[in-house]
Design an enzyme around this catalytic site. Structure first.
Site, short mmCIF file in Angstrom:
data_model
loop_
_atom_site.label_atom_id
_atom_site.label_comp_id
_atom_site.label_asym_id
_atom_site.label_seq_id
_atom_site.Cartn_x
_atom_site.Cartn_y
_atom_site.Cartn_z
N SER A 211 0.84 -1.20 0.00
CA SER A 211 0.00 0.00 0.00
C SER A 211 0.88 1.26 0.00
O SER A 211 1.72 1.41 -0.88
CB SER A 211 -0.96 -0.03 1.19
N HIS B 27 -8.26 1.27 -0.85
CA HIS B 27 -8.12 0.35 -1.99
C HIS B 27 -9.47 -0.21 -2.44
O HIS B 27 -9.57 -1.35 -2.87
CB HIS B 27 -7.14 -0.78 -1.65
#
Length: 298
Positions: free
Chosen positions: A85, A188
């Site tokens: 991430s 996400h």
């Protein structure tokens, strides 16, 4: 073959930077990057409470700065880089594609935009441990959730509205354990679409180089060879699932034999111990871990 990896949001804990301030140059580096991010990184990493560093706008720059500063203290060149991430921004800087300052400036914009997007709708994320992957993914889809992180080693993170997550909890997949995560929103997932547009605008001013070290992408585990492609992937991953399982598969195919997880380490080496058996791992948690990490390169 050594891989260096950088953790994502949620890895931070109160006071995690405190022992690192004794490392020569560490505090000076953080002070300089505080100017870039507009945050007192030293204060947030030493005296701030859990709720303060849970704030997306704080957590993301803090984590990337910590990863980069610990990599500098480590002083080791890897054969492979990857980041989970927001950790992918640290990996991008370590690959030479971005400067540390460029990475942190983009992360500042990313963090603020994601915090703003998270405030629109009450959303969250739940880790699913165990169960049959196909059954877990089917349950995630059934409740309108997104498999925001497919981490491998029996771990999937679902993201969506709090109502969807509550229904998912009541209809959990067989033999799976559900753990709500302490994050501010469904990262996400499509809920972060407004942040993508903001970050793309900010990234337009950046002129990246091509990575000089093999850099694995969150999107599909593939090595990114071009700087422009890398920046587009960094932008797109804000609302797209993190495929850490594919990153670990790529590491295995590349012959990775050792992994060092940058500060604040622990999450990704934990996944590697289950998903990459036989690969040596060291997580940088305190400066005492630096020598063990350097031993992996000998």
């Amino acid at each position: 073959m050594l891989a260096i990896v950088a953790p994502g949001q949620g890895a931070q804990t109160p006071g995690f930077l405190t022992p690192w301030l004794e490392v020569p140059g560490f505090a000076d580096r953080l002070a300089g990057w505080s100017e870039v991010t507009g945050l007192d990184l030293i204060a947030y990493g030493t005296t701030a409470g859990a709720d303060e560093i849970r704030d997306t706008a704080v957590a993301q720059p803090l984590l990337v700065a910590a990863a980069l500063a610990s990599a500098e203290a480590l002083g080791v060149t890897p054969g492979v880089l990857a980041g989970h991430s927001v950790g992918e921004f640290a990996a991008a800087a370590l690959s030479g594609a971005l400067t540390a300052e460029q990475a942190l400036a983009l992360v500042r914009e990313r963090a603020q935009a994601m915090a703003k997007a998270a405030a629109v709708t009450e959303t969250g994320m739940t880790a699913v441990l165990g169960g049959v992957e196909a059954d877990v993914l089917a349950a995630v889809e059934r409740h309108g959730l997104t498999p925001a992180n497919i981490n491998g080693a029996g771990q999937i993170v679902a993201g969506g509205t709090l109502e969807q997550l509550a229904a998912f909890k009541d209809d959990a997949p067989a033999r799976a354990r559900l753990i709500p995560l302490s994050v501010a929103g469904a990262f996400h997932t499509a809920h972060m679409a407004p942040a993508v547009a903001h970050l793309r605008e900010a990234a337009a001013a950046v002129a990246p180089a091509d990575p000089s070290v093999t850099l694995l992408s969150n999107a599909d585990g593939r090595a990114v060879t071009g700087g422009a492609d890398l920046v587009e992937r960094l932008v797109g991953q804000v609302s797209s699932p993190v495929r850490w399982d594919l990153c670990m598969t790529a590491m295995a195919e590349l012959g990775v034999t050792a992994i060092i997880e940058l500060l604040p380490g622990g999450t990704l080496t934990g996944l590697a111990k289950r998903g990459l058996r036989g690969v040596a791992t060291v997580a940088l948690k305190t400066p005492d871990d630096l020598d063990a990490a350097r031993e992996l390169t000998k």
